[in-house]
Scaffold this active site. Structure first.
Site, PDB file in Angstrom:
ATOM      1  N   THR A  11       0.832  -1.214   0.000  1.00 51.51           N
ATOM      2  CA  THR A  11       0.000   0.000   0.000  1.00 51.51           C
ATOM      3  C   THR A  11       0.865   1.262   0.000  1.00 51.51           C
ATOM      4  O   THR A  11       0.709   2.139  -0.863  1.00 51.51           O
ATOM      5  CB  THR A  11      -0.922   0.003   1.237  1.00 51.51           C
ATOM      6  OG1 THR A  11      -1.703  -1.193   1.206  1.00 51.51           O
ATOM      7  CG2 THR A  11      -1.840   1.202   1.229  1.00 51.51           C
ATOM      8  N   VAL A 127       4.441   8.317  12.143  1.00 47.96           N
ATOM      9  CA  VAL A 127       3.429   8.777  13.111  1.00 47.96           C
ATOM     10  C   VAL A 127       2.532   9.804  12.429  1.00 47.96           C
ATOM     11  O   VAL A 127       3.017  10.748  11.798  1.00 47.96           O
ATOM     12  CB  VAL A 127       4.072   9.431  14.365  1.00 47.96           C
ATOM     13  CG1 VAL A 127       3.003   9.693  15.424  1.00 47.96           C
ATOM     14  CG2 VAL A 127       5.197   8.595  14.926  1.00 47.96           C
ATOM     15  N   GLY A 129       0.476   9.426   9.885  1.00 42.51           N
ATOM     16  CA  GLY A 129       0.247   9.276   8.441  1.00 42.51           C
ATOM     17  C   GLY A 129       0.781  10.472   7.669  1.00 42.51           C
ATOM     18  O   GLY A 129       1.972  10.772   7.699  1.00 42.51           O
ATOM     19  N   GLY A 182      -7.239   0.270   3.330  1.00 38.08           N
ATOM     20  CA  GLY A 182      -5.777   0.303   3.467  1.00 38.08           C
ATOM     21  C   GLY A 182      -5.311   1.027   4.718  1.00 38.08           C
ATOM     22  O   GLY A 182      -4.162   1.451   4.804  1.00 38.08           O
ATOM     23  N   GLU A 185      -3.288  -2.322   9.953  1.00 38.74           N
ATOM     24  CA  GLU A 185      -2.033  -3.074   9.872  1.00 38.74           C
ATOM     25  C   GLU A 185      -2.316  -4.453   9.281  1.00 38.74           C
ATOM     26  O   GLU A 185      -3.463  -4.918   9.290  1.00 38.74           O
ATOM     27  CB  GLU A 185      -1.442  -3.241  11.276  1.00 38.74           C
ATOM     28  CG  GLU A 185      -1.066  -1.939  11.946  1.00 38.74           C
ATOM     29  CD  GLU A 185      -0.062  -1.150  11.125  1.00 38.74           C
ATOM     30  OE1 GLU A 185       1.063  -1.611  10.943  1.00 38.74           O
ATOM     31  OE2 GLU A 185      -0.416  -0.057  10.654  1.00 38.74           O
ATOM     32  N   ASP A 196      -0.001  -0.391  17.765  1.00 32.81           N
ATOM     33  CA  ASP A 196       0.408   0.603  16.765  1.00 32.81           C
ATOM     34  C   ASP A 196       0.514   1.989  17.407  1.00 32.81           C
ATOM     35  O   ASP A 196       1.510   2.695  17.211  1.00 32.81           O
ATOM     36  CB  ASP A 196      -0.620   0.609  15.618  1.00 32.81           C
ATOM     37  CG  ASP A 196      -0.277   1.640  14.564  1.00 32.81           C
ATOM     38  OD1 ASP A 196       0.652   1.400  13.782  1.00 32.81           O
ATOM     39  OD2 ASP A 196      -0.932   2.704  14.539  1.00 32.81           O
ATOM     40  N   LYS A 200       3.897   4.495  18.145  1.00 34.13           N
ATOM     41  CA  LYS A 200       3.940   5.916  17.786  1.00 34.13           C
ATOM     42  C   LYS A 200       4.257   6.771  19.016  1.00 34.13           C
ATOM     43  O   LYS A 200       4.974   7.777  18.912  1.00 34.13           O
ATOM     44  CB  LYS A 200       2.613   6.309  17.132  1.00 34.13           C
ATOM     45  CG  LYS A 200       2.442   5.638  15.765  1.00 34.13           C
ATOM     46  CD  LYS A 200       1.025   5.704  15.239  1.00 34.13           C
ATOM     47  CE  LYS A 200       0.921   5.087  13.840  1.00 34.13           C
ATOM     48  NZ  LYS A 200      -0.461   4.902  13.387  1.00 34.13           N
TER      49      LYS A 200
END
Ligand code: HSE
Length: 395
Positions: A11, A127, A129, A182, A185, A196, A200
């Site tokens: 992705t 972190v 996106g 998408g 994880e 996740d 971060k």
């Protein structure tokens, strides 16, 4: 012309290839020369892909090609990706990654390798996106003593919570949608169980406070324990249930880092962060408070951050940007259970019993009480009250 490569055509790697290609003209203008995507490494074949001619199965093609100066690592995980990144940095290549697991578990070590070889190791996409977050924290806010970074850091869980709260969607349905878009994880347990967000928080802690915080130093709870009673009580108090990742400096100069479902009041900007969006509040002694907001996951937003790092690397091909932190120091950490916070608790005890043990409280629906003064989790647990749930309240 500057030659670059991508490791991993999933992705994020696919998004990076698209952004480099579709925005080639604007990138050339900004960089002052053409950025040429020379290789994409993946174990799979992609017949018919417009990038088929760039594909290689052989990492050595990239490692040993002196023309390749910047590599985007989009494989994920901390096994093969870690091995490749170490080799690339040691070979004098700049690396940009979206891999939060690798940075959270090996960031200190990788920055040291980058420093030794005078190259850049960037991880803006790890972190938040696509949100410009780590560079502002490390650079633009460098004049501050940071006191706290708190955020909605996981797009998948925020998407699930929003769908459940606003559209009455079932957990599994919302998760499947997040996967289809998408956001999630590969193993979505990492999202819903908080790992996740924990990774971060490790990265934010290191940038905010200057030393590595490893995942096992972050008390972590995901969203699987959230019930209809949480939602009912939070709503009655004009709050929302949100999964927050937090790292904060305590009064004695130590750091406490944790991930937990919180009650977030409507007066907070984080209350309004819904869907796949992330919001991160940074508190510092000069800025006061700033919030950064944007898409926290997804192909192109994440690729946007990776490509931004690649451009910065091209701008600094022969100069390492200052980016560094010390290794972990457990003596500098405070246990989450010992951090005084405002709490909401759910119990079968009466209001009188709650107040006798824990001080003034406001009754909410579903057996919830909002405590008036900050208190430690340890003190609440030691009170002997029968606890059904315990949620920090963000302030
Ligand atoms: N699974 C992650 C999320 C991807 O949902 O936030 C972005 O890091």
């Amino acid at each position: 012309m500057v030659h670059v490569a991508i490791l991993g055509f999933g992705t994020v790697g696919g998004g990076v290839a698209e952004v480099l290609t579709n925005n080639a003209a604007v990138l050339s203008k900004k960089v002052g020369e053409e950025i040429n995507l020379k290789y994409i490494l993946d174990t799979r074949d992609f017949p018919g892909s417009p990038f088929e001619s760039k594909l290689t199965h052989n990492f050595e093609d990239i490692l040993n090609d002196p023309e390749v100066k910047v590599v985007a690592e989009c494989i994920g995980g901390a096994t093969i990706a870690l091995e490749f990144v170490k080799k690339l940095l040691a070979a004098g290549k700049h690396v940009a990654t979206s891999n939060k697991e690798m940075v959270a578990t090996h960031g200190h070590e990788l920055l040291a390798i980058a420093k030794a070889h005078n190259v850049n190791f960037f991880f803006e996409a790890s972190v938040g996106g696509g949100i410009p977050l780590l560079r502002p924290l490390a650079c633009d806010l460098a004049g501050n003593e940071t006191t706290e970074v708190t955020g909605i850091l996981n797009g998948t869980t925020n998407y699930i919570l929003t769908e459940m709260l606003e559209k009455d969607a079932a957990f599994e349905t919302a998760l499947k949608e997040a996967q289809a878009m998408g956001y999630a994880e590969r193993n979505p347990a990492a999202d819903v169980e908080g790992l996740d967000a924990c990774r971060k928080v490790c990265i934010l802690s290191a940038l905010a406070f200057g030393f590595h915080v490893y995942p096992d130093q972050v008390a972590t709870e995901g969203i699987t324990s959230i019930t209809a009673e949480d939602v009912e009580a939070a709503t009655a108090a004009h709050m929302k249930v949100k999964l927050l990742g937090r790292t904060m400096r305590t009064d004695d100069g130590k750091v406490c880092a944790f991930v937990s479902p919180h009650f977030v009041p409507s007066a907070s900007q984080l209350y309004h962060v819904d869907g796949v969006f992330n919001g991160i509040v940074i508190r510092g002694n000069a800025i006061g408070e700033a919030m950064l907001y944007g898409p926290g996951a997804g192909k192109l937003p994440t690729a946007s951050a990776v490509v931004g790092d690649m451009v910065d690397a091209v701008w600094h091909l022969s100069q390492r940007r200052m980016l560094d932190w010390d290794d972990a120091d457990p003596a500098k950490m405070v246990d989450f259970a010992d951090l005084p916070l405002p709490y909401a608790l759910r119990t079968t005890a009466s209001k009188a019993e709650v107040e006798a043990k824990l001080g003034q409280a406001t009754a909410l629906p579903a057996g919830y009480y909002l405590l008036s003064a900050p208190i430690t989790r340890r003190a609440i647990e030691a009170s002997g009250l029968p606890l059904l749930a315990l949620r920090p309240v963000f302030q």
